[in-house]
Design a protein around this motif. Structure first.
Motif, short mmCIF file in Angstrom:
data_model
loop_
_atom_site.label_atom_id
_atom_site.label_comp_id
_atom_site.label_asym_id
_atom_site.label_seq_id
_atom_site.Cartn_x
_atom_site.Cartn_y
_atom_site.Cartn_z
N SER A 99 21.40 -18.29 -9.92
CA SER A 99 21.74 -18.68 -11.29
C SER A 99 23.20 -18.34 -11.54
O SER A 99 23.81 -17.60 -10.75
CB SER A 99 20.88 -17.88 -12.29
N ALA A 100 23.74 -18.82 -12.64
CA ALA A 100 25.12 -18.44 -12.99
C ALA A 100 25.17 -16.98 -13.43
O ALA A 100 26.19 -16.30 -13.25
CB ALA A 100 25.66 -19.34 -14.10
N THR A 101 24.06 -16.49 -14.00
CA THR A 101 24.02 -15.07 -14.38
C THR A 101 24.23 -14.21 -13.14
O THR A 101 25.05 -13.29 -13.13
CB THR A 101 22.65 -14.74 -15.03
N PRO A 131 24.46 -14.43 -21.14
CA PRO A 131 24.68 -13.96 -19.77
C PRO A 131 26.13 -13.75 -19.37
O PRO A 131 26.40 -12.94 -18.48
CB PRO A 131 24.03 -15.05 -18.90
N ASP A 174 34.09 -19.08 -16.13
CA ASP A 174 32.67 -19.39 -16.31
C ASP A 174 32.59 -20.89 -16.62
O ASP A 174 32.90 -21.34 -17.73
CB ASP A 174 32.07 -18.55 -17.45
N SER A 229 29.86 -22.76 -16.34
CA SER A 229 28.45 -23.16 -16.46
C SER A 229 28.26 -24.41 -17.29
O SER A 229 27.27 -25.12 -17.14
CB SER A 229 27.64 -22.01 -17.08
N GLN A 230 29.20 -24.66 -18.20
CA GLN A 230 29.07 -25.82 -19.09
C GLN A 230 30.16 -26.87 -18.84
O GLN A 230 30.37 -27.74 -19.69
CB GLN A 230 29.15 -25.35 -20.56
N SER A 266 26.47 -22.98 -13.30
CA SER A 266 25.02 -22.96 -13.47
C SER A 266 24.49 -24.37 -13.19
O SER A 266 25.12 -25.36 -13.58
CB SER A 266 24.67 -22.56 -14.90
N LYS A 289 22.15 -28.51 -17.68
CA LYS A 289 23.59 -28.56 -17.39
C LYS A 289 24.04 -29.94 -16.92
O LYS A 289 23.23 -30.78 -16.55
CB LYS A 289 23.95 -27.51 -16.33
C1 PLP Z 1 28.50 -20.27 -20.50
C2 PLP Z 1 27.30 -19.86 -19.71
N1 PLP Z 1 27.42 -18.82 -18.87
C3 PLP Z 1 26.37 -18.42 -18.12
C4 PLP Z 1 25.15 -19.04 -18.19
C5 PLP Z 1 24.02 -18.56 -17.36
O1 PLP Z 1 23.53 -19.56 -16.52
P1 PLP Z 1 22.14 -19.42 -15.77
O2 PLP Z 1 21.09 -19.86 -16.75
O3 PLP Z 1 22.25 -20.34 -14.59
O4 PLP Z 1 21.99 -18.00 -15.37
C6 PLP Z 1 24.99 -20.12 -19.06
C7 PLP Z 1 23.69 -20.80 -19.19
O5 PLP Z 1 23.12 -20.90 -20.23
C8 PLP Z 1 26.10 -20.55 -19.84
O6 PLP Z 1 26.00 -21.59 -20.67
#
Ligand code: PLP
Length: 379
Positions: free
Chosen positions: A71-73, A100, A169, A171-172, A193, A198
């Protein structure tokens, strides 16, 4: 309006801010064939699909290495572990982000610090960054939120001069660009992510770190695999299990071919919103002239947000708020001494923003019906 209403009477049950089912109808054959291929291959973990997806996605992000994780977390957490954060080290980011981004700083031993946001983009106000740096600052996480990149030149200059790490980051913001540079290519390490909603999303959890730094790549490949390079022998004293699996890698490899088209569709949907809603009382998103927005979400702003959302709900239209509560005001983060009033722009914006439906398969008929319904409510 009546024409549109009738059109949807039979078919339209509900409009949501996001939905993957129509897209899946088109892609189902490819998805099932990718899964079948993996099942028949005899390798389910860390095989050829993961390698190929890491290479192709890193290349897409103009980077040398990709490290597939859960995951991105995890991508954020492991990257900061690999930077060796020690108790008391501060990492600066924004409070207007997904939890996260910040919880991973805490999990990696760090102390989060915040910079307020720019009221036009809702992204980090880079003019306030330098003032927030102390002698405990170890790094900065910029968040290219909603699909648009932070104004990076200043951030890069500050991080280089201060010798602190910089993480994007993303992820978006898959495929978004800043001055023609693709998101994920402008820092020490960038995280993505592939959560289902996404821009490039799978059907479960998945994430990736991309970097140009071989040392970070080598370290992360061990950290995600119990601290091991080869099975059963650990060379790091710490190690985790955070592996992107073969099935997801195979599905995402297929979807990667469509990524630029997904972004084109999102930009088209955004253009329609822009032209049809520009005369209303909504504040529409601003795409900076140096950016290419990939419109993960289409975020608008209105003082009567809660009333509008309630009225839409009564019409079977369910929208979302990203994000209703600034992280520095959440009980989980009170231990770090933040309080309401610390970030006035973030706090004000959080009370007024909401997201309109946005996903590639959101078709024109649905969009026009939604826009007309929203306009009636705004009158
Ligand atoms: C900006 C941002 N960072 C981190 C995350 C974490 O991603 P993941 O759900 O893959 O852990 C998200 C997901 O919602 C996100 O939008």
């Amino acid at each position: 309006m009546n024409y549109l209403k009738n059109l949807f009477k039979k078919k339209l049950k509900k409009i949501a801010v996001w939905n993957y089912l129509d897209e899946l109808k088109v892609e189902k054959k490819e998805v099932l064939s990718a899964i079948k291929k993996v099942l028949n291959s005899g390798t389910l973990i860390l095989g050829d699909n993961v390698k190929e997806f890491e290479n192709k996605f890193a290349k897409y992000c103009n980077s040398n290495y990709g490290i597939g994780v859960n995951s991105a977390t995890d991508a954020l957490f492991l990257t900061m572990r690999s930077f060796g954060l020690k108790k008391g080290d501060e990492v600066i980011s924004v409070s207007n982000t997904a939890v996260p981004t910040i919880s991973s700083i805490v999990a990696a031993n760090g102390t989060p610090r915040f910079v307020d946001i720019d009221p036009s983009t809702y992204l980090m106000d880079v003019n306030k960054l330098e003032k927030s740096i102390t002698n405990k600052t170890k790094g900065v996480i910029v968040v290219h939120l909603f699909g648009q990149c932070v104004d990076m030149d200043k951030v890069i200059e500050i991080c280089k001069r201060r010798n602190i790490f910089l993480i994007e980051d993303c992820s978006q913001s898959h495929g978004a660009k800043y001055k023609n540079k693709i998101a994920g290519s402008m820092s020490d390490a960038s995280v993505f992510s592939f959560y289902p909603t996404k821009i490039l999303g799978g059907y479960g959890d998945a994430g990736m770190v991309v970097t140009n730094n071989k040392k970070i790549n080598d370290n992360l490949k061990k950290l995600r695999f119990y601290g091991m390079e080869k099975t059963y022998y650990s060379i790091l004293e710490e190690g985790y299990n955070s592996r992107l699996d073969e099935m997801h890698a195979a599905i995402l490899l297929n979807k990667l071919k469509r990524l630029d088209n997904y972004i084109k569709r999102r930009r088209k949907i955004a253009k329609i919103y822009q032209s049809k809603l520009k005369e209303t009382s909504l504040i529409l998103p601003c795409e900076k002239e140096y950016n290419k927005h990939s419109f993960y979400v289409y975020v608008v702003r209105h003082k009567k947000r809660d009333e509008i959302l309630q009225k839409l709900k009564e019409k079977n239209i369910f929208l979302n708020i990203s994000y209703p509560w600034p992280i520095h005001t959440m009980t989980g983060f009170r231990q770090f001494g933040f309080k309401e009033g610390d970030l006035p722009v973030t706090e004000k914006v959080a009370k007024e923003i909401f997201s309109l439906p946005m996903y590639p398969s959101f078709n024109l008929k649905k969009q026009l019906y939604f826009i007309e319904t929203l306009k009636q409510i705004l009158k």
